[in-house]
Design an enzyme around this catalytic site. Structure first.
Site, PDB file in Angstrom:
ATOM      1  N   ASP A 272      80.237  42.363  23.009  1.00 36.11           N
ATOM      2  CA  ASP A 272      79.435  42.431  24.214  1.00 36.11           C
ATOM      3  C   ASP A 272      80.027  42.748  25.574  1.00 36.11           C
ATOM      4  O   ASP A 272      81.369  42.309  25.601  1.00 36.11           O
ATOM      5  CB  ASP A 272      78.684  41.053  24.377  1.00 36.11           C
ATOM      6  CG  ASP A 272      77.927  41.003  25.659  1.00 36.11           C
ATOM      7  OD1 ASP A 272      76.719  41.475  25.627  1.00 36.11           O
ATOM      8  OD2 ASP A 272      78.146  40.705  26.720  1.00 36.11           O
ATOM      9  N   ILE A 273      79.608  43.907  26.090  1.00 33.50           N
ATOM     10  CA  ILE A 273      80.415  44.324  27.229  1.00 33.50           C
ATOM     11  C   ILE A 273      80.146  43.164  28.532  1.00 33.50           C
ATOM     12  O   ILE A 273      79.171  42.964  28.662  1.00 33.50           O
ATOM     13  CB  ILE A 273      79.993  45.603  27.917  1.00 33.50           C
ATOM     14  CG1 ILE A 273      79.921  46.770  26.767  1.00 33.50           C
ATOM     15  CG2 ILE A 273      80.456  46.144  29.079  1.00 33.50           C
ATOM     16  CD1 ILE A 273      79.193  48.060  27.162  1.00 33.50           C
ATOM     17  N   GLU A 316      73.687  46.209  25.774  1.00 34.14           N
ATOM     18  CA  GLU A 316      75.233  46.191  25.588  1.00 34.14           C
ATOM     19  C   GLU A 316      75.675  45.607  24.717  1.00 34.14           C
ATOM     20  O   GLU A 316      76.975  45.330  24.490  1.00 34.14           O
ATOM     21  CB  GLU A 316      75.784  45.835  27.160  1.00 34.14           C
ATOM     22  CG  GLU A 316      75.673  44.287  27.280  1.00 34.14           C
ATOM     23  CD  GLU A 316      74.535  43.825  27.767  1.00 34.14           C
ATOM     24  OE1 GLU A 316      74.401  42.617  28.541  1.00 34.14           O
ATOM     25  OE2 GLU A 316      73.280  44.386  27.970  1.00 34.14           O
TER      26      GLU A 316
END
Length: 404
Positions: A272-273, A316
């Site tokens: 996950d960003i 994301e």
């Protein structure tokens, strides 16, 4: 005659050949050998069925000649020579069944045709029968069959037909037999030109059909490529170029079943960003798309094996699949991936963790057993990702065995 089209020519080259009209019944130096190999194979195959018909016609004609020969001496002379025509036809028929000789079809068939014409020609002055119309008919039969029914290409048939006549004239002159040129011009020469016209038309038609088949093969090739491209598009995420969720599910199922069957490890990374919503809000969606693409490139780089897979899981979030990788190996990959993202140095002005874009990773490894479920395995990586984010982000966390 069915010939498979070649893929050597482009569509424009094929259209150019068709528009030219194939007046010379000859392709380019590149295509002609390919066409010749295919043609000889198919011609040999067809000759297996044509030769018995030729033999039957030969026997009918022989019986008619036999009934019109007036003396025993003439019969012996005729039979001693004309029987060889039957031997040649029968021998060529047997050879046509030997597949490795297909490439030499025009060679042995052409040589046999020349010999048959020569023999049919020589018989006329040697036998010197008062009623020799059937002898001339036999020669005309041989010439027309060669050009129109044996299956030789135009130039090969042309060579075989006229070479046989030249050989016969040479032998007849050596043996000092008289030649009735007026009668021969009306029979041998006329039948030769008739046969040439037939051979030319047949060869040209075969070549036109072959080019049409080339177009069909190109259409098939183009359709196959388009199908592959469409299939690939259905498997990829349009923005990042990574596998999409649909393709990921199919690949995960396949490798999970293989790992279960052969008791092999399988590992995944859930990524996950960090603070991506703030990134989008501050820099805009165009910058956000660019960020996703740069991250996707790095994910693609660490999934370099043919069995690995990088997929966009949603928004994301990404998921990386590593069959046959154990926990220690997956930790090294996760650590390396964190470094690669840091080295990108993508500015993140609204991040509370780092001035640059960072990621959090949840890792999970398992050797699946019968009671294990793939969904629970993915959930364990997702919970590991949650713990990595809870512990401060920009790090990885490995799911423990009791995490479910």
């Amino acid at each position: 005659m069915k010939l498979e089209g070649s893929k050597l020519l482009s569509r424009n080259e094929i259209q150019a050949l068709i528009s030219r009209g194939l007046n010379y019944v000859y392709f380019s130096k590149t295509l002609e050998p390919v066409y010749k190999r295919q043609y000889q194979h198919e011609a040999a195959l067809e000759f297996r069925f044509r030769a018995p018909i030729i033999l039957i016609l030969y026997l009918f004609l022989s019986y008619g000649i036999y009934q019109n020969i007036s003396s025993g001496t003439q019969f012996v002379q005729w039979f001693a020579l004309y029987a060889w025509v039957g031997v040649i036809i029968f021998a060529a028929w047997l050879i046509s069944f030997i597949r490795k000789f297909d490439q030499y079809f025009e060679l042995y068939a052409g040589a046999g045709c020349s010999a048959a014409v020569a023999i049919s020609f020589i018989i006329i002055p040697v036998v010197n029968n008062n009623n020799d119309a059937l002898l001339h008919a036999a020669m005309m039969y041989a010439v027309v069959i060669i050009y129109g029914f044996v299956g030789l290409r135009f130039y090969t048939a042309l060579s075989a037909g006229w070479l046989g006549g030249l050989i016969a004239i040479f032998i007849t002159n050596i043996l000092n037999y008289p030649i009735d040129w007026t009668f021969l011009n009306r029979t041998y020469t006329f039948s030769s030109f008739l046969g040439m016209a037939l051979a030319y038309a047949i060869d040209r038609q075969h070549r036109e059909n072959y080019l049409q088949n080339c177009i069909i093969e190109l259409n098939k090739l183009e359709m196959a490529k388009q199908s592959e491209q469409l299939e690939l598009l259905t498997q990829l995420d349009a923005l990042t170029g990574l596998a999409n969720r649909r393709h990921l599910t199919a690949v995960l199922d396949k490798h999970w079943n293989m790992a279960l069957r052969y008791q092999m490890p399988i590992s995944i990374l859930m990524i996950d960003i960090d603070c991506f919503k703030e990134y989008n809000d501050h820099l805009g969606h165009i910058a956000g798309d660019f960020c996703l693409q740069k991250i996707a490139n790095e994910l693609q780089a660490v999934t370099s094996r043919s069995t690995d897979l990088a997929a966009r899981y949603g928004g994301e979030e990404f998921l990386l699949l590593f069959p046959l990788q154990e926990e220690k190996q997956i930790e090294k990959i996760a650590s390396k991936l964190l470094e690669r993202i840091t080295d990108l140095a993508l500015p993140h002005p609204s991040s509370k963790i780092s001035p640059y874009v960072t990621i959090s990773i949840g890792a999970a490894t398992i050797i699946p057993q019968e009671h294990d479920e793939l969904s629970e395995f993915i959930q364990s990586a997702d919970q590991a990702l949650y713990l990595a984010k809870t512990n401060g982000r920009n790090q990885y966390y490995v799911a423990k065995k009791d995490v479910a």
